[in-house]
Design a protein around this motif. Structure first.
Motif, mmCIF file in Angstrom:
data_model
loop_
_atom_site.group_PDB
_atom_site.id
_atom_site.type_symbol
_atom_site.label_atom_id
_atom_site.label_comp_id
_atom_site.label_asym_id
_atom_site.label_seq_id
_atom_site.Cartn_x
_atom_site.Cartn_y
_atom_site.Cartn_z
ATOM 1 N N GLU A 58 -8.854 4.536 -11.899
ATOM 2 C CA GLU A 58 -7.736 4.801 -11.917
ATOM 3 C C GLU A 58 -7.264 5.817 -11.015
ATOM 4 N N LYS A 59 -7.316 7.107 -10.296
ATOM 5 C CA LYS A 59 -6.671 7.341 -9.616
ATOM 6 C C LYS A 59 -6.240 6.409 -8.476
ATOM 7 N N ARG A 60 -6.504 5.846 -7.603
ATOM 8 C CA ARG A 60 -6.475 4.809 -6.378
ATOM 9 C C ARG A 60 -5.269 4.094 -6.673
ATOM 10 N N THR A 61 -5.713 3.472 -7.990
ATOM 11 C CA THR A 61 -4.924 2.638 -8.557
ATOM 12 C C THR A 61 -3.243 3.257 -9.120
ATOM 13 N N VAL A 62 -2.885 4.513 -9.622
ATOM 14 C CA VAL A 62 -2.361 4.979 -9.847
ATOM 15 C C VAL A 62 -1.181 5.648 -8.468
ATOM 16 N N LEU A 63 -2.359 5.730 -7.701
ATOM 17 C CA LEU A 63 -1.554 5.341 -5.782
ATOM 18 C C LEU A 63 -0.773 4.292 -5.414
ATOM 19 N N ARG A 64 -1.956 3.595 -5.785
ATOM 20 C CA ARG A 64 -1.102 2.234 -5.424
ATOM 21 C C ARG A 64 0.369 1.914 -5.964
ATOM 22 N N ILE A 65 0.434 2.150 -7.563
ATOM 23 C CA ILE A 65 1.192 1.536 -7.896
ATOM 24 C C ILE A 65 2.469 2.398 -7.565
ATOM 25 N N ALA A 66 2.643 3.823 -6.629
ATOM 26 C CA ALA A 66 2.844 4.596 -6.824
ATOM 27 C C ALA A 66 3.700 3.977 -5.567
ATOM 28 N N VAL A 67 2.568 3.983 -4.305
ATOM 29 C CA VAL A 67 3.354 3.562 -2.791
ATOM 30 C C VAL A 67 3.541 2.714 -3.163
ATOM 31 N N GLN A 68 3.474 1.016 -3.572
ATOM 32 C CA GLN A 68 4.112 -0.230 -3.504
ATOM 33 C C GLN A 68 5.682 -0.163 -4.349
ATOM 34 N N THR A 69 6.117 0.662 -5.937
ATOM 35 C CA THR A 69 7.326 0.727 -6.685
ATOM 36 C C THR A 69 7.830 1.742 -5.342
ATOM 37 N N VAL A 70 7.403 2.956 -4.619
ATOM 38 C CA VAL A 70 8.062 3.937 -3.958
ATOM 39 C C VAL A 70 8.345 3.571 -3.216
ATOM 40 N N ALA A 71 7.797 2.322 -2.156
ATOM 41 C CA ALA A 71 8.175 1.505 -1.145
ATOM 42 C C ALA A 71 9.202 2.408 0.617
ATOM 43 N N GLY A 72 8.583 3.363 0.828
ATOM 44 C CA GLY A 72 9.042 3.967 1.599
ATOM 45 C C GLY A 72 10.143 5.177 1.250
ATOM 46 N N ARG A 73 10.803 4.926 0.129
ATOM 47 C CA ARG A 73 12.022 5.508 -0.249
ATOM 48 C C ARG A 73 11.749 6.871 -0.256
ATOM 49 N N VAL A 74 10.591 7.527 -0.753
ATOM 50 C CA VAL A 74 10.850 8.639 -1.021
ATOM 51 C C VAL A 74 9.358 9.005 -0.540
ATOM 52 N N PRO A 75 8.984 10.181 0.191
ATOM 53 C CA PRO A 75 7.110 10.809 -0.035
ATOM 54 C C PRO A 75 6.683 10.689 -1.387
ATOM 55 N N VAL A 76 5.816 9.977 -0.905
ATOM 56 C CA VAL A 76 4.653 10.315 -1.818
ATOM 57 C C VAL A 76 3.083 10.475 -1.715
ATOM 58 N N VAL A 77 3.892 12.378 -2.694
ATOM 59 C CA VAL A 77 2.041 13.269 -2.641
ATOM 60 C C VAL A 77 1.129 12.133 -3.505
ATOM 61 N N ALA A 78 0.026 12.374 -3.264
ATOM 62 C CA ALA A 78 -1.212 12.516 -3.931
ATOM 63 C C ALA A 78 -1.466 14.348 -4.817
ATOM 64 N N GLY A 79 -1.909 14.046 -5.478
ATOM 65 C CA GLY A 79 -2.675 15.042 -6.011
ATOM 66 C C GLY A 79 -4.500 14.465 -5.821
ATOM 67 N N VAL A 80 -5.040 16.335 -5.365
ATOM 68 C CA VAL A 80 -6.682 16.102 -4.578
ATOM 69 C C VAL A 80 -7.354 17.644 -6.096
ATOM 70 N N ALA A 81 -7.603 16.177 -6.652
ATOM 71 C CA ALA A 81 -8.127 17.454 -7.889
ATOM 72 C C ALA A 81 -9.883 16.681 -7.681
ATOM 73 N N GLU A 82 -10.416 17.679 -6.792
ATOM 74 C CA GLU A 82 -12.260 17.636 -7.251
ATOM 75 C C GLU A 82 -12.782 18.281 -7.500
ATOM 76 N N THR A 83 -14.389 17.769 -8.090
ATOM 77 C CA THR A 83 -15.353 19.171 -7.877
ATOM 78 C C THR A 83 -15.823 19.600 -7.640
ATOM 79 N N ASN A 84 -16.083 19.163 -6.403
ATOM 80 C CA ASN A 84 -16.260 19.017 -4.902
ATOM 81 C C ASN A 84 -16.033 18.924 -3.495
ATOM 82 N N THR A 85 -16.459 19.543 -2.225
ATOM 83 C CA THR A 85 -16.027 19.189 -1.023
ATOM 84 C C THR A 85 -16.038 17.773 -0.510
#
Length: 300
Positions: A58-85
């Protein structure tokens, strides 16, 4: 897309259907609304985006939707929230491949790392991709504080370029600038400290309630950055009760309810969060509606 780290970067709510599955069309519509309102960038899957409640796919799907929708008009920043390095490093690499502009890196979740471990974690993830990184500093929420002393150890990492300052102590902004000059860009991460933080020199603002009132939030930021503090104070005072809701443990529910009122999006949250009901919902609605009514009396 290179990030110009300034302006309002809403921490985007992840739109969900009633059955708690992703709602791609609502995600796209929400992004278009925010871009039209003049935001400087968008942060996908921060705390407000319910990152920790989403599956890896789901996280990766959200990113793909955002990148495709925004299409370079503004920066897309992805949250990285994981339990291990290792998982954080993997996600950073995947996000880079998907095409985001940068990362907002949480400390490793569930474990309160000590100073040595914290530096090792941020350093490892910083070296996992070539993306610029905003470090998420919220010791109240996650028990880990990126103090100026730790930032000094991380200053040699070129991809660590920005810090989302959420200690609820505005003196930290001045401490960072005083010690490091322009080495790190500082963003405000607390809605009800934004005007104070701009006065101290922050370049941007990761905002939760900008989801609900993006035009007004961008206007507030612009007025303050232009030095028109009388007008900014008037607008800030109209917004402050709503902005206070951004600091509560139920901020996701509050923001989604406010976004429902102002833009019609569903209030659905991912369990164990539950939508607001009863007196709590009515109290929150009263704050939202009062804010909207007050804003209508202002000449924006």
């Amino acid at each position: 897309m290179k990030i110009d780290w300034q302006g309002v970067f809403p921490a985007i709510t992840t739109k969900l259907k009633v059955d708690e599955t992703l709602d791609p069309e609502a995600i796209r519509t929400g992004l278009e609304r925010l871009i039209a309102s003049g935001v400087g960038g968008v942060v996908m899957m921060g705390m407000v985006g319910e990152n920790a409640s989403l599956t890896p796919d789901e996280k990766r799907t959200v990113l793909r939707i955002a990148v495709q929708t925004v299409a370079g008009r503004v920066p897309v920043v992805a949250g990285v929230a994981e339990t291990n390095t290792a998982n954080a490093m993997l996600f950073a690499r995947d996000a880079e491949q998907i095409g985001v502009s940068g990362l907002m890196l949480f400390p490793a979740l569930t474990y309160k790392s000590d100073a040595r471990e914290t530096v090792a974690f941020y350093r490892s993830v910083a070296r996992a991709s070539g993306l610029p990184i905003m470090m998420y500093n919220n010791p109240r929420g996650y028990g880990v504080d990126l103090t100026p002393a730790l930032l000094a150890e991380l200053a040699e990492e070129p991809t660590l370029v920005c810090i989302k300052e959420e200690t609820y102590d505005t003196t930290r902004v001045t401490d960072i600038y005083g010690r490091f000059g322009d080495r790190f860009t500082v963003f405000c991460g607390v809605d009800d400290l934004v005007l104070e933080s701009i006065a101290l020199g922050v370049s941007g603002w990761v905002s939760g309630m900008a989801n609900a009132l993006p035009v007004e939030s961008v206007k507030l930021f612009d007025l303050a950055k232009q030095g028109d503090f009388p007008a900014a104070r008037e607008l800030y005072r109209a917004l402050i009760d709503l902005y206070h809701l951004d600091t509560h443990v139920k901020l996701v529910q509050y923001i989604k309810l406010a976004e429902h009122v102002t833009a019609g999006f569903a209030e659905t949250v991912r369990a164990p969060r539950l939508p607001l009901i009863g007196e709590e919902r009515e109290r929150t609605l009263a704050i939202i509606n009062k804010t909207i009514q007050t804003l209508q009396t202002l000449s924006l």
